[in-house]
Every structure is written in C-alpha cells, then in structure tokens.
Write a protein that holds these residues in place. Structure first.
Motif, PDB file in Angstrom:
ATOM      1  N   GLN A 142     -27.967  75.640  34.835  1.00 38.92           N
ATOM      2  CA  GLN A 142     -26.584  76.025  35.050  1.00 38.92           C
ATOM      3  C   GLN A 142     -25.872  75.122  36.061  1.00 38.92           C
ATOM      4  OE1 GLN A 142     -25.111  78.492  33.185  1.00 38.92           O
ATOM      5  NE2 GLN A 142     -27.079  78.384  32.129  1.00 38.92           N
ATOM      6  N   VAL A 143     -26.580  74.112  36.542  1.00 36.81           N
ATOM      7  CA  VAL A 143     -26.028  73.213  37.559  1.00 36.81           C
ATOM      8  C   VAL A 143     -25.762  71.849  36.937  1.00 36.81           C
ATOM      9  CG1 VAL A 143     -26.434  72.133  39.802  1.00 36.81           C
ATOM     10  CG2 VAL A 143     -27.276  74.452  39.361  1.00 36.81           C
ATOM     11  N   ARG A 144     -24.648  71.236  37.314  1.00 38.51           N
ATOM     12  CA  ARG A 144     -24.317  69.913  36.770  1.00 38.51           C
ATOM     13  C   ARG A 144     -23.992  68.938  37.900  1.00 38.51           C
ATOM     14  NH1 ARG A 144     -21.799  70.035  30.803  1.00 38.51           N
ATOM     15  NH2 ARG A 144     -23.167  71.674  30.022  1.00 38.51           N
ATOM     16  N   ASP A 145     -24.564  67.731  37.757  1.00 37.44           N
ATOM     17  CA  ASP A 145     -24.180  66.615  38.619  1.00 37.44           C
ATOM     18  C   ASP A 145     -23.135  65.815  37.867  1.00 37.44           C
ATOM     19  OD1 ASP A 145     -25.995  67.354  40.547  1.00 37.44           O
ATOM     20  OD2 ASP A 145     -27.544  65.969  39.885  1.00 37.44           O
ATOM     21  N   VAL A 146     -21.944  65.701  38.421  1.00 40.24           N
ATOM     22  CA  VAL A 146     -20.884  64.928  37.768  1.00 40.24           C
ATOM     23  C   VAL A 146     -20.356  63.889  38.754  1.00 40.24           C
ATOM     24  CG1 VAL A 146     -20.226  66.898  36.334  1.00 40.24           C
ATOM     25  CG2 VAL A 146     -19.003  66.476  38.474  1.00 40.24           C
ATOM     26  N   ARG A 147     -19.794  62.825  38.212  1.00 40.83           N
ATOM     27  CA  ARG A 147     -19.083  61.838  39.025  1.00 40.83           C
ATOM     28  C   ARG A 147     -17.637  61.805  38.550  1.00 40.83           C
ATOM     29  NH1 ARG A 147     -22.594  58.683  41.985  1.00 40.83           N
ATOM     30  NH2 ARG A 147     -24.775  58.762  41.306  1.00 40.83           N
ATOM     31  N   HIS A 148     -16.718  61.609  39.494  1.00 38.59           N
ATOM     32  CA  HIS A 148     -15.312  61.548  39.075  1.00 38.59           C
ATOM     33  C   HIS A 148     -14.580  60.468  39.858  1.00 38.59           C
ATOM     34  CE1 HIS A 148     -12.700  63.713  42.207  1.00 38.59           C
ATOM     35  NE2 HIS A 148     -13.853  63.517  42.781  1.00 38.59           N
ATOM     36  N   ILE A 149     -13.501  60.007  39.250  1.00 33.80           N
ATOM     37  CA  ILE A 149     -12.583  59.066  39.901  1.00 33.80           C
ATOM     38  C   ILE A 149     -11.226  59.754  39.952  1.00 33.80           C
ATOM     39  CG2 ILE A 149     -11.453  56.814  39.754  1.00 33.80           C
ATOM     40  CD1 ILE A 149     -13.901  55.847  38.135  1.00 33.80           C
ATOM     41  N   LEU A 150     -10.647  59.797  41.144  1.00 38.60           N
ATOM     42  CA  LEU A 150      -9.359  60.458  41.360  1.00 38.60           C
ATOM     43  C   LEU A 150      -8.311  59.423  41.772  1.00 38.60           C
ATOM     44  CD1 LEU A 150      -7.535  62.985  41.908  1.00 38.60           C
ATOM     45  CD2 LEU A 150      -8.477  62.962  44.232  1.00 38.60           C
ATOM     46  N   ARG A 188     -20.866  77.037  37.509  1.00 37.36           N
ATOM     47  CA  ARG A 188     -19.637  77.658  36.997  1.00 37.36           C
ATOM     48  C   ARG A 188     -18.921  78.524  38.037  1.00 37.36           C
ATOM     49  NH1 ARG A 188     -18.720  77.069  31.621  1.00 37.36           N
ATOM     50  NH2 ARG A 188     -20.462  76.337  30.327  1.00 37.36           N
ATOM     51  N   GLY A 189     -19.686  79.160  38.901  1.00 33.12           N
ATOM     52  CA  GLY A 189     -19.067  80.062  39.871  1.00 33.12           C
ATOM     53  C   GLY A 189     -18.497  79.384  41.090  1.00 33.12           C
ATOM     54  N   ASP A 190     -18.668  78.072  41.206  1.00 35.46           N
ATOM     55  CA  ASP A 190     -18.200  77.366  42.404  1.00 35.46           C
ATOM     56  C   ASP A 190     -16.665  77.283  42.428  1.00 35.46           C
ATOM     57  OD1 ASP A 190     -20.735  77.011  43.330  1.00 35.46           O
ATOM     58  OD2 ASP A 190     -20.955  74.964  42.580  1.00 35.46           O
ATOM     59  N   PRO A 191     -16.090  77.225  43.630  1.00 37.95           N
ATOM     60  CA  PRO A 191     -14.625  77.273  43.753  1.00 37.95           C
ATOM     61  C   PRO A 191     -13.934  75.932  43.513  1.00 37.95           C
ATOM     62  CG  PRO A 191     -15.618  77.183  45.924  1.00 37.95           C
ATOM     63  CD  PRO A 191     -16.761  77.260  44.938  1.00 37.95           C
ATOM     64  N   PHE A 192     -14.109  75.389  42.315  1.00 38.45           N
ATOM     65  CA  PHE A 192     -13.370  74.191  41.920  1.00 38.45           C
ATOM     66  C   PHE A 192     -12.202  74.609  41.028  1.00 38.45           C
ATOM     67  CE2 PHE A 192     -17.470  72.493  43.081  1.00 38.45           C
ATOM     68  CZ  PHE A 192     -17.185  71.256  43.646  1.00 38.45           C
ATOM     69  N   VAL A 193     -11.175  73.779  40.965  1.00 37.00           N
ATOM     70  CA  VAL A 193     -10.016  74.136  40.145  1.00 37.00           C
ATOM     71  C   VAL A 193     -10.428  74.222  38.673  1.00 37.00           C
ATOM     72  CG1 VAL A 193      -8.278  73.249  41.718  1.00 37.00           C
ATOM     73  CG2 VAL A 193      -9.312  71.707  40.059  1.00 37.00           C
ATOM     74  N   LYS A 194      -9.690  75.058  37.945  1.00 35.89           N
ATOM     75  CA  LYS A 194     -10.026  75.380  36.559  1.00 35.89           C
ATOM     76  C   LYS A 194     -10.191  74.136  35.687  1.00 35.89           C
ATOM     77  CE  LYS A 194      -8.042  77.758  32.545  1.00 35.89           C
ATOM     78  NZ  LYS A 194      -6.846  78.482  32.037  1.00 35.89           N
ATOM     79  N   GLU A 195      -9.234  73.212  35.779  1.00 37.06           N
ATOM     80  CA  GLU A 195      -9.249  72.036  34.900  1.00 37.06           C
ATOM     81  C   GLU A 195     -10.492  71.169  35.146  1.00 37.06           C
ATOM     82  OE1 GLU A 195      -4.976  73.137  35.870  1.00 37.06           O
ATOM     83  OE2 GLU A 195      -6.843  72.833  36.992  1.00 37.06           O
ATOM     84  N   PHE A 196     -10.904  71.085  36.413  1.00 38.88           N
ATOM     85  CA  PHE A 196     -12.071  70.267  36.747  1.00 38.88           C
ATOM     86  C   PHE A 196     -13.335  70.898  36.174  1.00 38.88           C
ATOM     87  CE2 PHE A 196     -15.393  68.380  39.331  1.00 38.88           C
ATOM     88  CZ  PHE A 196     -14.947  67.071  39.513  1.00 38.88           C
ATOM     89  N   LYS A 197     -13.477  72.215  36.330  1.00 42.71           N
ATOM     90  CA  LYS A 197     -14.673  72.892  35.802  1.00 42.71           C
ATOM     91  C   LYS A 197     -14.703  72.849  34.269  1.00 42.71           C
ATOM     92  CE  LYS A 197     -14.683  76.841  38.166  1.00 42.71           C
ATOM     93  NZ  LYS A 197     -15.220  78.126  38.701  1.00 42.71           N
ATOM     94  N   GLU A 198     -13.536  72.986  33.658  1.00 44.71           N
ATOM     95  CA  GLU A 198     -13.489  72.925  32.191  1.00 44.71           C
ATOM     96  C   GLU A 198     -13.975  71.574  31.697  1.00 44.71           C
ATOM     97  OE1 GLU A 198      -9.504  73.896  31.132  1.00 44.71           O
ATOM     98  OE2 GLU A 198      -9.855  76.076  31.143  1.00 44.71           O
ATOM     99  N   ALA A 199     -13.554  70.502  32.366  1.00 45.70           N
ATOM    100  CA  ALA A 199     -14.012  69.166  31.976  1.00 45.70           C
ATOM    101  C   ALA A 199     -15.503  69.006  32.228  1.00 45.70           C
ATOM    102  CB  ALA A 199     -13.229  68.100  32.751  1.00 45.70           C
ATOM    103  N   ALA A 200     -15.980  69.483  33.369  1.00 39.81           N
ATOM    104  CA  ALA A 200     -17.390  69.318  33.737  1.00 39.81           C
ATOM    105  C   ALA A 200     -18.320  70.048  32.778  1.00 39.81           C
ATOM    106  CB  ALA A 200     -17.614  69.820  35.162  1.00 39.81           C
ATOM    107  N   PHE A 201     -17.907  71.220  32.296  1.00 38.34           N
ATOM    108  CA  PHE A 201     -18.796  72.029  31.462  1.00 38.34           C
ATOM    109  C   PHE A 201     -18.497  71.917  29.962  1.00 38.34           C
ATOM    110  CE2 PHE A 201     -19.455  73.874  35.619  1.00 38.34           C
ATOM    111  CZ  PHE A 201     -20.821  74.111  35.625  1.00 38.34           C
ATOM    112  N   SER A 202     -17.554  71.052  29.599  1.00 38.69           N
ATOM    113  CA  SER A 202     -17.282  70.863  28.163  1.00 38.69           C
ATOM    114  C   SER A 202     -17.942  69.589  27.631  1.00 38.69           C
ATOM    115  CB  SER A 202     -15.766  70.792  27.917  1.00 38.69           C
ATOM    116  OG  SER A 202     -15.213  69.644  28.544  1.00 38.69           O
ATOM    117  N   LEU A 203     -18.466  68.771  28.537  1.00 43.49           N
ATOM    118  CA  LEU A 203     -19.064  67.498  28.132  1.00 43.49           C
ATOM    119  C   LEU A 203     -20.581  67.586  28.115  1.00 43.49           C
ATOM    120  CD1 LEU A 203     -16.894  65.115  30.362  1.00 43.49           C
ATOM    121  CD2 LEU A 203     -16.515  65.689  27.948  1.00 43.49           C
TER     122      LEU A 203
END
Length: 487
Positions: free
Chosen positions: A316-324, A275-290
């Motif tokens: 408190q750590v999440r491995d996520v994959r994304h497509i941009l 949660r404390g990592d410097p990712f943009v808000k929208e990306f962290k919200e998606a990562a931690f809401s699923l």
C-alpha cells in the motif's frame, strides 16, 4: 527483595540476584579493545541469561558484555545508550524544555511497558506501517539537515540502512505503546453528568482560563499567471517527460536540477506515501493511478504543475518522484489581484452583497469558499479559534477587530512563498475568560474526558506493575518517579 515478580519465568532467587547484579553493573566495568559488541547483542545476552534458570554460565557472559544497563521491562532491556538516543530524539524540541535523566528513564520505562503488554495482548504493527513512517521521518530529517551525511552524523550512524533499522525499532515500539494506550482508553466515555461533576468539583481558583477566541470568515484572492506562463511550464514538463521516455534520461537527475520543490529536489524528487497520507487529492490520484515505472502527464495542484513517476510499489506504499514548476506571475498580475479584492471589500461594506455571498462566489480558496469563507478549527471541529494559536502576522491584523468588523487587505505568503491577499470578517469574538460551564461546555467535556482517560491508564499501569518483571539500575534508585518502578 525482588522489585516485582517475574511473569512466566521460573527463576530461583539466587540466580536472579546474580544475573541482575551483573546486568545492572555500571559502565565502569572495563570493556577490552577486542570485545566490542552491539547494543542488540547486549540486550539479547541479558535476556538469554535471565531465561536460562538451569545454568549460571550465561552470567559470566553478561558480566563481560555489559556496557551499562539502565533497566529491564518484561522482554525489553534498556541500555544507557538508549537514554542518549532519547536525548538525541528530543534535542531541540522547545516544547519539552529540559528533561532530567530520571524523567527520561521513566518515559522509556513507561513506553516499554506499554509495548511489552501490547505484544502479550497480540496487538500488532505491520512492517509496511513501520517502514512508511520511517521513510517519512528520514525525509523530514533530510529536509531539515540537507544531506544523508548530516543526518547520519546527527544520529551517530555509519550508513542509511543502519539508521533505517534503528528507526524501524523505535517506530514499532512507539506504535505498539500507542495502540496499547488506545485499547485501554477506547471504551472510556463520559456522560454529561460526569462533565458537570468534574467542572463543579474544581475549586473556583483552579478552573482553567481560556484565551480570546474568534469565529471568522475569509475571502482569499490569489494572483493568477498568464496563459502563456502556464503553457511555458507545461511544455517544459512535457519535454522532461519525453526525454526520460525516449532517451533514457534520469528522472531523478532532472528533479534535482529543475524541480522547484525545495523539500525534495536534493533527493531527486523522491516522496514515499500511502493513500491515507495528507497529500493533495490530485497528487495522490496521479501517484496511485500509475503502474511502476510510469510517468504522468503534467497536472496541476495548488502548489503548481507537476509530472510524477512511480519508482516503486511496496504493498500500500509507493515511492514516487516528481518535478514541480511554478508559472511566472508578473507584478502587474499581483497588483490586479489586490485591486480586485479591494473592490470586493467595498461592495461588502456598502452592503451591495454579504460577506458570505462574496466568499462563495469570489474566494479563490475553494475549501472555505463553499462555507461562506468560515474557518473551522481542525482539532475540535468548532468555529472558535484561539487567537494565540494563529500566526503572529494574522493576530496583529485582527486583534483589535470586534464582532462585525472587516479587516483591511492582508498580504500573506502561501505554502510555496507566493503572495496572496485576504480580508477577514469577525463573526464573533469571545474575550479571554475563566471557564464558563455553558459557554465552554465542549472544551470542558474534552478536558474531563482526557482526565478520565489518564486515570484509566494510571490504573492500568498500577495493576500491571504487580505482574510485569521490572528492574532499574542503581543510578536511578534515588529518582522520584510517578510510578513505583523501583518498588
């Protein structure tokens, strides 16, 4: 004579002499083809031998197993190979320049002493913290070198688990050392009188020189994609998502094939974050809401449009994959954005509106728009920015501007290489000068506080040298150390 007394160990002088004589034998001691051991085994044998005061049998084992020990600090044994690893870690860092072996061994000795006493003082570092940082370091290595194989080759490891294990140990010791220093300095404060005394005690010719600084504001205009271009990428992301959900297609494979995030595409879009990592808000919200295994709907960030899958949840750590994907922006839309900014600039110059008003109403950079476009130094919290620390391109554009001037339109590339346009307003400009107590008080205070913290750390080191077991190898006895490691 012993270099320093051994804390909490009851070893007689004869035993210490024999053990350390073997332990610090140079790498010229032969090692047979049939006797190959790991660095960790060597370190463990040295420590076991030191602790078994009732028998000299381990001494023989240490002699046979040693491949070259450079130092011992408390419960840490430093091998010659550790120095090679340190060289590998800093290789290519231009800021460090060329370090000698003496400087390297002292750096390692200092870190291990901090880490040793952190453990003695019950300072801890969680496994999750260590593993998260290791994941980030490996991801960074991959982004630079390209493949797992190249990373393993550079760091001389045969497998990723072996590399991960080595990095975990390095990271844990580093964090322990950092937290020990933080504990030493956390209560160090400085008063205005101490700042004043520090400054006026400096001889005139020793006072620091500060570079030219500017206070400035900016208005940023970004070319915008058409609605059709946005719909196209959103539809593609929805199709990828549905194919994974309905047909069991591989999300990682789709990320490797289609994602425009060049930093992660080769690894199937994988990112490890907390949660404390410097990712943009929208990306962290998606990562931690699923939940684990879920895939998000398409969502937008400043980087483009994403879909995201949660691969694994580890505390408190999440491995996520994304497509941009980036929506296509036509040349006409780029030209339109530049023309719009030109009109805004004209209105400001003609005093139809202030720069502050225009920034708040028309800038596409929301972070600065709310402050009238004013830029803040993230390291100091001040509005003054060192001109030499700005990008070369930006410096060239504003170096000759004075207070009250507005730049011409500046073309820039954003984080993902897209063209953006900005204008700069110079609120204030402070030319390079010798430190002035009134003008530069906050900078002087920061320097004075750091000086006081360094003195506190040095005093702690000097005190701990008296009751920490320390031994260095013969090859370093002639080094001109800052600390008396070989006393």
């Amino acid at each position: 004579m012993m270099l320093s007394r051994v804390k909490n160990l009851k070893l007689n002088h004869r035993f210490l002499f024999v053990v350390l004589g073997f332990a610090f034998a140079k790498a010229s001691i032969a090692q047979t083809d049939t006797l190959q051991i790991s660095d960790e085994q060597v370190k463990e044998e040295v420590l076991m031998a030191m602790r078994k005061a009732d028998s000299v049998k381990p001494v023989v084992q240490v002699r046979e197993l040693i491949d070259g020990v450079s130092g011992v600090v408390g419960d840490y044994v430093i091998l010659n190979s550790d120095i090679k690893k340190q060289l590998l870690e800093i290789q290519g860092d231009q800021d460090l320049g060329e370090l000698t072996d003496c400087q390297l061994i002292e750096s390692i000795l200092r870190e291990k002493m901090f880490a040793h006493h952190a453990i003695q003082d019950s300072i801890t570092v969680s496994d999750q913290e260590v593993e998260a940082e290791t994941d980030q370091r490996i991801a960074y290595f991959k982004s630079i070198l390209g493949t797992d194989e190249k990373v393993l080759e550079k760091y001389q490891k045969s497998s990723m688990p072996e590399l991960r294990s080595a990095l975990n140990r390095i990271t844990r010791d580093m964090k322990l050392a950092q937290r020990m220093q933080q504990r030493i300095t956390e209560e160090v404060e400085i008063t205005p009188e101490e700042v004043r005394a520090f400054f006026y005690d400096l001889p005139e010719d020793k006072r620091p020189l500060f570079n030219t600084e500017v206070e400035m504001a900016q208005i940023v205009v970004k070319p915008k994609p058409s609605e059709d271009a946005v719909k196209e990428v959103v539809d593609k992301l929805k199709d990828y998502r549905q194919d994974v959900l309905d047909n069991g297609a591989s999300f990682a494979a789709k990320a490797a094939l289609f994602s425009e995030d060049i930093a992660t595409e080769r690894q199937g879009g994988i990112i490890t974050l907390k949660r404390g990592d410097p990712f943009v808000k929208e990306f962290k919200e998606a990562a931690f809401s699923l939940t684990e295994g879920e895939i998000s709907e398409p969502f937008e960030t400043i980087f483009g449009w994403h879909i995201l899958k949660v691969d694994k949840i580890k505390g408190q750590v999440r491995d996520v994959r994304h497509i941009l994907l980036y929506p296509y922006i036509a040349v006409a839309q780029v030209n339109e954005a530049k023309q719009n900014l030109d009109k805004i600039r004209d209105k400001i110059i003609l005093k139809e509106m202030t720069f502050d008003q225009a920034a708040r109403e028309m800038s596409d950079e929301k972070e600065t728009a709310k402050n009238g476009g004013k830029l803040i130094n993230p390291n100091t919290g001040e509005a003054r920015l060192d001109l030499t620390r700005l990008s070369e391109d930006l410096t060239r554009q504003i170096i000759f501007l004075e207070k009250g001037d507005i730049s011409g339109i500046i073309d820039e590339k954003d984080q993902i290489g897209r063209t953006t346009f900005k204008i700069i307003y110079i609120i204030n400009k402070i030319k390079d000068h010798k430190a002035d107590y009134a003008l530069d008080y906050l900078k002087i205070k920061d320097i004075a506080l750091k000086d006081k913290q360094v003195k506190a750390i040095r005093k702690w080191q000097s005190d701990k040298l008296k009751d920490t077991y320390i031994k260095i190898g013969n090859e370093f006895k002639g080094c001109d150390f800052e600390n008396q490691w070989n006393k």
